[in-house]
Scaffold this active site. Sequence first.
Site, PDB file in Angstrom:
ATOM      1  N   HIS A   1      10.739   7.296   3.911  1.00 40.72           N
ATOM      2  CA  HIS A   1      10.896   6.265   4.569  1.00 40.72           C
ATOM      3  C   HIS A   1       9.740   5.599   5.029  1.00 40.72           C
ATOM      4  O   HIS A   1       9.051   6.394   6.092  1.00 40.72           O
ATOM      5  CB  HIS A   1      12.093   6.062   5.511  1.00 40.72           C
ATOM      6  CG  HIS A   1      12.583   4.697   5.907  1.00 40.72           C
ATOM      7  ND1 HIS A   1      13.618   4.100   5.306  1.00 40.72           N
ATOM      8  CD2 HIS A   1      11.937   4.184   6.875  1.00 40.72           C
ATOM      9  CE1 HIS A   1      13.473   2.657   5.733  1.00 40.72           C
ATOM     10  NE2 HIS A   1      12.616   2.672   6.699  1.00 40.72           N
ATOM     11  N   CYS A   2       9.276   4.656   4.669  1.00 33.43           N
ATOM     12  CA  CYS A   2       8.121   4.032   5.372  1.00 33.43           C
ATOM     13  C   CYS A   2       8.281   2.692   5.952  1.00 33.43           C
ATOM     14  O   CYS A   2       8.747   1.641   5.419  1.00 33.43           O
ATOM     15  CB  CYS A   2       6.952   3.744   4.159  1.00 33.43           C
ATOM     16  SG  CYS A   2       5.541   2.956   4.701  1.00 33.43           S
ATOM     17  N   PRO A   3       8.030   2.730   7.264  1.00 32.60           N
ATOM     18  CA  PRO A   3       8.400   1.339   7.993  1.00 32.60           C
ATOM     19  C   PRO A   3       7.386   0.311   7.640  1.00 32.60           C
ATOM     20  O   PRO A   3       7.723  -0.944   7.824  1.00 32.60           O
ATOM     21  CB  PRO A   3       7.939   1.830   9.457  1.00 32.60           C
ATOM     22  CG  PRO A   3       7.306   3.096   9.430  1.00 32.60           C
ATOM     23  CD  PRO A   3       7.457   3.669   8.179  1.00 32.60           C
ATOM     24  N   TRP A   4       6.272   0.424   7.191  1.00 34.16           N
ATOM     25  CA  TRP A   4       5.438  -0.356   6.852  1.00 34.16           C
ATOM     26  C   TRP A   4       5.687  -1.290   5.262  1.00 34.16           C
ATOM     27  O   TRP A   4       5.139  -2.356   5.253  1.00 34.16           O
ATOM     28  CB  TRP A   4       3.843   0.235   6.580  1.00 34.16           C
ATOM     29  CG  TRP A   4       3.115   0.528   7.836  1.00 34.16           C
ATOM     30  CD1 TRP A   4       3.288   1.741   8.334  1.00 34.16           C
ATOM     31  CD2 TRP A   4       2.662  -0.216   8.912  1.00 34.16           C
ATOM     32  NE1 TRP A   4       2.772   1.675   9.595  1.00 34.16           N
ATOM     33  CE2 TRP A   4       2.265   0.485   9.932  1.00 34.16           C
ATOM     34  CE3 TRP A   4       2.525  -1.630   8.725  1.00 34.16           C
ATOM     35  CZ2 TRP A   4       1.583  -0.139  11.060  1.00 34.16           C
ATOM     36  CZ3 TRP A   4       1.861  -2.332   9.999  1.00 34.16           C
ATOM     37  CH2 TRP A   4       1.110  -1.427  11.377  1.00 34.16           C
TER      38      TRP A   4
ATOM     39  N   GLY B   1      11.470   0.283   3.777  1.00 34.15           N
ATOM     40  CA  GLY B   1      12.118   0.680   2.942  1.00 34.15           C
ATOM     41  C   GLY B   1      11.738   2.238   2.598  1.00 34.15           C
ATOM     42  O   GLY B   1      10.857   2.607   3.409  1.00 34.15           O
TER      43      GLY B   1
END
Length: 321
Positions: free
Chosen positions: A158-161, A164
């Site tokens: 999961h990538c906050p940048w 998603g």
Amino acid sequence: VSTQSTWGPRPARHPGIPAAMAFSMDQLLLLGRVLIQAFGYILVTVAICLIVGTLNVYFYYIMPLVINLHSVSGLLAFIPASWISFNLIFNYIMVVRTEPGYLVGHLTPEEEEAMARESAPKKGKGWSRFCRRCKLPKPPRSHHCHMCNRCVLKMDHHCPWINGCVGHHNHRYFVLFLLHVWLATFYGIVTMGLHYFGLLDSGTADPEAERDAETAIMFTFIVCVALWFAISIFLSWNLYLIASNQTTIEFHYNRTMRQNCRRNGELFYNIYDVGTTRNLWQVFGYYKWIWQVLLPATGPLPFDGCRWITINDTNDTHDIV
């Protein structure tokens, strides 16, 4: 009476806590997800501003100081810079807009019975065939994301940048974005380095103005070098995972399995590692020449994210794509 844990009705999530308080804790968990998602939108906005702002500063301020854009060599240098910048923006937009691939549907009565009978596997002993939270059968390599609260096909992380998950359908855009950030910083290092050693004509007629700009050029050069080293490590890690056909989650699982097999005197192998070329096809799609990976792509991938070829299959190259 068997004491083995099963996938039957879930016990109270917070034993010993009053029902009203437990309900409030569930609400807090939901609120946490909403806040994380809202924070994700903020990070995406910040990322877009950083990308556009950095490119704007380089093209309109730094580049004219190190390259004479009115010369033939300057125009030739401008073309790759524009191409890299376009692909950088394109792949970031695509990785944000493209869903990683979510599980949809519902359990059949037979699958509900199978889920109730299935024992929860111990850590490092395999993956569950069903998701208790989504109440769906899980295809191979899919995992439940607690941030998105959904099951993701071939979930990497999961990538906050991007607000998603990086999964089956947007993995290629994530890696290509990293690749073009790496190319952009490398391009900046080369052009500013050549300017520093006097190998590029900036075309600046005012020596005093050029001296004043040296501080800005040197600062930008140092930032590019730092980013290049950081991105090199992260990009190399992702390319290694793709070349060996592993996700970040699978890498940690495979490492545990490899250690267990070594202790038992057994040989461990990754069943999804079908060769570097085929592994790359699964992420980037089919291509004839390696440089085609750098072209903007929106076409379908060889697999749907639910079925995968393994080293036990005997299909030839044409059966894979």
